[in-house]
Motif scaffolding. Structure first.
Motif, PDB file in Angstrom:
ATOM      1  N   TRP A  36      38.695  57.380  51.333  1.00  0.00           N
ATOM      2  CA  TRP A  36      38.356  56.458  52.411  1.00  0.00           C
ATOM      3  C   TRP A  36      38.359  55.011  51.919  1.00  0.00           C
ATOM      4  O   TRP A  36      38.774  54.101  52.647  1.00  0.00           O
ATOM      5  CB  TRP A  36      37.000  56.819  52.997  1.00  0.00           C
ATOM      6  N   SER A  37      37.884  54.796  50.703  1.00  0.00           N
ATOM      7  CA  SER A  37      37.890  53.441  50.143  1.00  0.00           C
ATOM      8  C   SER A  37      39.309  52.905  50.053  1.00  0.00           C
ATOM      9  O   SER A  37      39.594  51.764  50.467  1.00  0.00           O
ATOM     10  CB  SER A  37      37.241  53.447  48.754  1.00  0.00           C
ATOM     11  N   LEU A  38      40.219  53.726  49.533  1.00  0.00           N
ATOM     12  CA  LEU A  38      41.607  53.295  49.386  1.00  0.00           C
ATOM     13  C   LEU A  38      42.282  53.116  50.749  1.00  0.00           C
ATOM     14  O   LEU A  38      43.067  52.186  50.937  1.00  0.00           O
ATOM     15  CB  LEU A  38      42.377  54.306  48.541  1.00  0.00           C
ATOM     16  N   VAL A  39      41.962  54.012  51.695  1.00  0.00           N
ATOM     17  CA  VAL A  39      42.563  53.908  53.027  1.00  0.00           C
ATOM     18  C   VAL A  39      42.133  52.616  53.715  1.00  0.00           C
ATOM     19  O   VAL A  39      42.954  51.900  54.308  1.00  0.00           O
ATOM     20  CB  VAL A  39      42.196  55.135  53.881  1.00  0.00           C
ATOM     21  N   THR A  40      40.855  52.296  53.660  1.00  0.00           N
ATOM     22  CA  THR A  40      40.382  51.075  54.317  1.00  0.00           C
ATOM     23  C   THR A  40      40.930  49.826  53.635  1.00  0.00           C
ATOM     24  O   THR A  40      41.299  48.854  54.312  1.00  0.00           O
ATOM     25  CB  THR A  40      38.847  51.020  54.332  1.00  0.00           C
TER      26      THR A  40
END
Length: 278
Positions: A69-73
């Motif tokens: 999720w961190s990388l996606v955001t």
């Protein structure tokens, strides 16, 4: 080395060169700092904590695959900003490419920093983590420390960069013209930062000793949200100028709110009512 020398002895030239690479620099800093903030937002270390902003924050802290999720955001932020910059600039490669590359390199730098930190903290035998930093592998703890210094230093640099400090110092005559007068001002600035860093280290160590950070339970959340807002401001600054008052006060406002909500107002009020006569 030439950049450092130019920053000290020729701030006017340094300001002009920095302006040329500012889009890439802001995109790099925004992506990197957002990923640092995302460590708190998605609770990547799965620490037990009380949510500051209610149910939404609590849900985000429990998402599966928090690192994904961190990388996606972060990737979404880079992509969205790049598209908006491209539309605004008529898809000019000279304008769009620095933003795309800066954001991509920012994500890569974060992943590289975390990989080095994880490797440095990994015990040699896989069991005794207390031995890290001692014996023949003592140098590994310095590798870990270098990642922490890089992360904190980048945050501070980007904060001053978005405050437009370099341009205002070199353009308004605070540093004077290009020359040795800048060296004296740089020495004063370095001394001030050093004193502030020592004071902050002593303050936080005393807070730890007194369990102050545990009592002020939302202070860590406030510090994390300052990073998130800084990342958003950096992305936004690629599109529109950010008012100085916003940049100058957002951190103080967020930390002030975190501190105010951490204080036990209810307990103080109940104690005050009990102490009233009758």
């Amino acid at each position: 080395a030439s950049s450092v020398g130019e920053a000290v002895f020729a701030p006017g030239s340094f300001s002009a060169h920095l302006a040329e690479v500012r889009p890439a620099l802001a995109a790099f800093g925004a992506a990197f700092i957002w990923l640092v903030f995302a460590e708190y937002l998605f609770n990547t270390d799965r620490a037990s904590r009380r949510s500051w902003l209610g149910r939404l924050e609590a849900r985000l802290a429990r998402v599966a695959r928090p690192r994904v999720w961190s990388l996606v955001t972060a990737g979404t932020g880079v992509l969205l900003t790049s598209v908006l910059v491209g539309v605004d600039a008529g898809w000019s490669p000279s304008t769009l490419l620095p933003v795309v590359l800066g954001g991509t390199i920012g994500i890569g730098a974060y992943l590289g920093s975390k990989r080095i930190a994880a490797w440095a903290l990994r015990s040699t035998d896989g069991t005794d983590t207390a031995s890290i930093g001692t014996g023949s592998g003592a140098w590994r703890i310095h590798a870990y420390a270098s990642t922490v210094v890089f992360e904190r230093g980048l945050v501070v640099f980007m904060l001053f960069e978005i405050l437009d400090g370099v341009y205002s110092l070199s353009g308004s005559g605070v540093l004077g013209g290009d020359g040795l007068g800048a060296l004296e001002q740089a020495a004063v600035a370095i001394a001030a930062i050093g004193v502030g860093a020592v004071f902050l280290a002593r303050l936080t160590s005393r807070l730890d000793e007194a369990s102050g950070l545990k009592r002020l339970r939302y202070l860590k959340a406030g510090a994390a949200y300052v990073l998130g807002i800084l990342a958003v401001l950096l992305w936004t600054s690629l599109l529109v100028p950010i008012p100085g008052v916003v940049v100058g006060w957002f951190g103080s406002v967020v930390i002030g709110l975190a501190l105010a909500t951490s204080l036990p107002w209810g307990a103080w009020w109940r104690r005050a009512r009990r102490s009233l006569p009758g």
